[in-house]
Design a protein around this motif. Structure first.
Motif, PDB file in Angstrom:
ATOM      1  N   UNK A  78      52.075 -44.141  20.836  1.00  0.00           N
ATOM      2  CA  UNK A  78      50.663 -44.076  21.450  1.00  0.00           C
ATOM      3  C   UNK A  78      50.536 -42.884  22.158  1.00  0.00           C
ATOM      4  N   UNK A  79      50.029 -41.705  21.688  1.00  0.00           N
ATOM      5  CA  UNK A  79      50.065 -40.497  22.429  1.00  0.00           C
ATOM      6  C   UNK A  79      48.637 -40.587  23.374  1.00  0.00           C
ATOM      7  N   UNK A  80      48.747 -39.794  24.607  1.00  0.00           N
ATOM      8  CA  UNK A  80      47.725 -39.775  25.499  1.00  0.00           C
ATOM      9  C   UNK A  80      47.299 -41.299  25.997  1.00  0.00           C
ATOM     10  N   UNK A  81      48.019 -41.735  26.667  1.00  0.00           N
ATOM     11  CA  UNK A  81      47.723 -43.337  26.963  1.00  0.00           C
ATOM     12  C   UNK A  81      46.946 -43.405  28.241  1.00  0.00           C
ATOM     13  N   UNK A  82      46.365 -42.293  28.755  1.00  0.00           N
ATOM     14  CA  UNK A  82      45.396 -42.312  29.929  1.00  0.00           C
ATOM     15  C   UNK A  82      44.087 -42.111  29.475  1.00  0.00           C
ATOM     16  N   UNK A  83      43.908 -42.032  28.137  1.00  0.00           N
ATOM     17  CA  UNK A  83      42.665 -41.895  27.658  1.00  0.00           C
ATOM     18  C   UNK A  83      41.650 -43.025  27.842  1.00  0.00           C
ATOM     19  N   UNK A  84      40.277 -43.236  27.430  1.00  0.00           N
ATOM     20  CA  UNK A  84      39.398 -43.971  27.650  1.00  0.00           C
ATOM     21  C   UNK A  84      39.355 -45.260  26.550  1.00  0.00           C
ATOM     22  N   UNK A  85      39.583 -44.631  25.149  1.00  0.00           N
ATOM     23  CA  UNK A  85      39.489 -45.825  24.140  1.00  0.00           C
ATOM     24  C   UNK A  85      40.452 -45.338  23.172  1.00  0.00           C
ATOM     25  N   UNK A  86      40.908 -46.488  22.468  1.00  0.00           N
ATOM     26  CA  UNK A  86      42.036 -46.060  21.425  1.00  0.00           C
ATOM     27  C   UNK A  86      41.735 -46.860  20.162  1.00  0.00           C
ATOM     28  N   UNK A  87      41.826 -46.311  19.069  1.00  0.00           N
ATOM     29  CA  UNK A  87      41.819 -47.286  17.872  1.00  0.00           C
ATOM     30  C   UNK A  87      43.253 -47.770  17.439  1.00  0.00           C
ATOM     31  N   UNK A  88      43.435 -49.092  17.072  1.00  0.00           N
ATOM     32  CA  UNK A  88      44.537 -49.841  17.237  1.00  0.00           C
ATOM     33  C   UNK A  88      44.460 -50.516  15.846  1.00  0.00           C
ATOM     34  N   UNK A  89      45.561 -50.676  15.265  1.00  0.00           N
ATOM     35  CA  UNK A  89      45.711 -51.694  13.896  1.00  0.00           C
ATOM     36  C   UNK A  89      46.371 -52.838  14.444  1.00  0.00           C
ATOM     37  N   UNK A  90      45.950 -53.998  13.753  1.00  0.00           N
ATOM     38  CA  UNK A  90      46.497 -55.253  14.264  1.00  0.00           C
ATOM     39  C   UNK A  90      46.298 -56.267  13.056  1.00  0.00           C
ATOM     40  N   UNK A  91      47.148 -57.318  12.946  1.00  0.00           N
ATOM     41  CA  UNK A  91      47.131 -58.478  11.978  1.00  0.00           C
ATOM     42  C   UNK A  91      45.979 -59.122  12.464  1.00  0.00           C
ATOM     43  N   UNK A  92      44.777 -59.241  11.855  1.00  0.00           N
ATOM     44  CA  UNK A  92      43.739 -60.267  12.023  1.00  0.00           C
ATOM     45  C   UNK A  92      43.741 -61.506  10.850  1.00  0.00           C
ATOM     46  N   UNK A  93      43.161 -62.457  10.824  1.00  0.00           N
ATOM     47  CA  UNK A  93      43.344 -63.440   9.904  1.00  0.00           C
ATOM     48  C   UNK A  93      43.230 -63.159   8.501  1.00  0.00           C
TER      49      UNK A  93
END
Length: 549
Positions: free
Chosen positions: A219-234
């Motif tokens: 994850x680049x730039x972890x100091x940023x304010x928001x991130x788009x993240x992928x995860x396994x939902x139902x």
């Protein structure tokens, strides 16, 4: 005078005091061609940026930001978890300028009909100052088309992301004058194979809200304010918006495990993150996360091409400048036939990358033009593969033009060389993009039609280009072992598109040299092997920077 105090003989001065934008003939050609009646407005915006980019002050910040790398502070002095990244003041200076020039998300809110072209020209220009800080700038620009999947979410974040104010620090977004975005897709077990992601998303009782648990490998730039993240939902892989500060003002549960120790791009903090019941908001439908985030990926690929083109331009500018001031064997280096061929060859590579990157960026300003959008879709994969892949090879040759001076850190060329492979790896490596080209051709026939229409617009103007187009179509007619030939096909299609743009809008001498060498095969496979009969001296003259008066 003390002999030790005499001015040094036969030494090149640092390349400072030139305008990075207006002294770049290829950039000005592209702005004129694609900006149309608005070209003068773009040049007016680029001029102060280019002047600052070519200053001694900017050059010093380039070095300082990379000599003083970011530092991770996981806890405060009392042992409380803070997960903060500290940066050198030069990083903040660079970010202040880049954000202040409107290189983040402003084009998505602008009414200018050439807002994205202007931003692309600015990104290319300012990125030549220092490449690491352009990563958070890219992601902040690229996040908007993904956020627009949900009108309410986009409305919540767009104004802050489009701000021209750089406001560093972990605080409630509502209290900040400007915001930055990041992205967390890949995981250690899968890399580019995003469907193997294991981060879990558990729905809460609140509509659209989830808790995420898992590990993000890069994850680049972890100091940023928001991130788009992928995860396994139902219902499968889903895209989520993860703010670092929750709506109630408390820190979200995002732990920075470590900062990556990278080959280059060292001014920028790239990290591993751990998510432990991390609060998130779903973006788009469950199970469609990859399709949602791909809009962000497309925009970041555009900046990868622009960034590599900027690296190329900086490299050839440094080489041309140095050799114009350095003498050996009785003549200025830049006037010697062998060096003229090398410099011209480097310039041809650079100008082709510059022109095609601005051509594709200009398509963003035409969202309702079917041809432009189809060409952009396939063109981004083609040129992300080709331009980014060519950059390290090209920068290595430019470095060699400086001889031993180019191998020492003070020259900046080692910094540039370490940066040069980055964009070929980010947002899909070579194979990923070459295979994306094949997928686009199979699933979206209009993308091939757009490429054929574009390269066909100059049919008959250059026999080498015509032969290359015919060769590509022959290759595509045979589907056997096509994945084995994916790189060959992508490279030929990308080069044909570059040749087309040069013939349409570039310098005639550069276009001739490009088509004869890259398309006609009259090239020795390394720089400095352009054939006879070309205006090599004229090409070198175009590419050599001149100081501002």
């Amino acid at each position: 005078m003390d002999p030790l105090q005499r001015a040094p003989q036969n030494q090149a001065s640092p390349l400072v005091g030139h305008n990075v934008a207006t002294a770049d003939h290829a950039l000005m050609d592209a702005v004129t061609a694609f900006g149309g009646e608005h070209a003068s407005d773009i040049v007016a915006a680029l001029t102060p940026m280019g002047s600052l980019a070519g200053s001694a002050e900017a050059r010093e910040h380039w070095h300082l930001a990379n000599e003083n790398e970011p530092v991770l502070r996981t806890t405060d002095r009392f042992g409380n978890r803070v997960d903060e990244v500290e940066f050198h003041p030069s990083w903040h200076w660079l970010m202040t300028q880049g954000v202040g020039f409107g290189l983040t998300a402003e084009p998505w809110t602008s009414r200018s009909p050439v807002a994205h072209l202007q931003r692309a020209a600015g990104f290319y220009t300012w990125g030549q100052v220092e490449q690491g800080h352009m990563c958070p700038i890219t992601m902040t620009y690229a996040v908007i088309p993904a956020l627009r999947v949900d009108d309410a979410v986009a409305k919540q974040w767009t104004a802050g992301l489009a701000s021209r104010t750089y406001d560093f620090g972990l605080r409630s977004p509502d209290t900040k004058a400007g915001l930055l975005a990041g992205m967390g897709m890949t995981e250690k077990q899968g890399g580019s194979d995003l469907r193997t992601n294991q981060t879990q998303a558990r729905p809460t009782e609140a509509h659209g809200e989830y808790l995420l648990t898992g590990h993000k490998w890069f994850t680049s730039a972890p100091m940023n304010d928001i991130f788009l993240v992928l995860a396994q939902a139902p219902e499968g892989v889903t895209c989520f918006v993860v703010p670092r500060v929750r709506p109630d003002g408390t820190r979200n549960s995002v732990s920075i495990v470590r900062l990556k120790d990278k080959l280059g791009n060292r001014s920028n903090a790239s990290s591993e993150l751990e998510l432990n019941d991390t609060w998130a908001v779903r973006l788009g439908d469950e199970g469609r996360g990859i399709r949602t985030i791909i809009e962000m990926v497309s925009a970041t690929r555009q900046d990868c091409i622009l960034g590599s083109a900027g690296i190329m331009r900086k490299a050839v500018a440094e080489a041309a400048w140095h050799t114009s001031q350095r003498s050996a064997f009785g003549a200025t280096l830049a006037d010697q036939p062998a060096m003229i061929n090398v410099l011209a060859d480097l310039a041809v590579e650079s100008e082709a990358a510059t022109m095609v990157s601005l051509r594709l960026a200009s398509a963003v300003d035409k969202p309702h033009d079917a041809h432009e959008q189809a060409l952009r879709r396939i063109g981004l994969a083609l040129e992300k593969f080709w331009v980014c892949k060519r950059t390290p090879f090209m920068v290595a040759e430019a470095l060699e033009c400086l001889g031993g001076n180019g191998y020492v850190e003070e020259s900046g060329m080692p910094l540039l060389f370490r940066e040069s492979p980055l964009n070929s790896i980010w947002e899909g490596s070579g194979n990923v993009n070459a295979l994306d080209v094949l997928r686009a051709l199979a699933r979206e026939p209009e993308s091939l039609d757009a490429w054929i229409t574009e390269v066909g617009s100059v049919r008959g103007e250059n026999r080498h280009l015509d032969a290359t187009v015919d060769d590509v179509l022959t290759e595509l007619a045979d589907l056997s072992d096509i994945e084995v030939r994916a790189r060959r096909i992508a490279g030929r299609m990308a080069a044909a598109l570059q040749g087309t743009v040069l013939l349409q809008h570039g310098d005639a001498s550069v276009a001739d040299a490009f088509c004869a060498s890259r398309l006609g095969g009259d090239w020795g496979g390394t720089f400095g092997t352009l054939p006879r009969g070309l205006d090599l001296a004229g090409i070198v003259s175009r590419t050599t920077p001149h100081l501002e008066s």
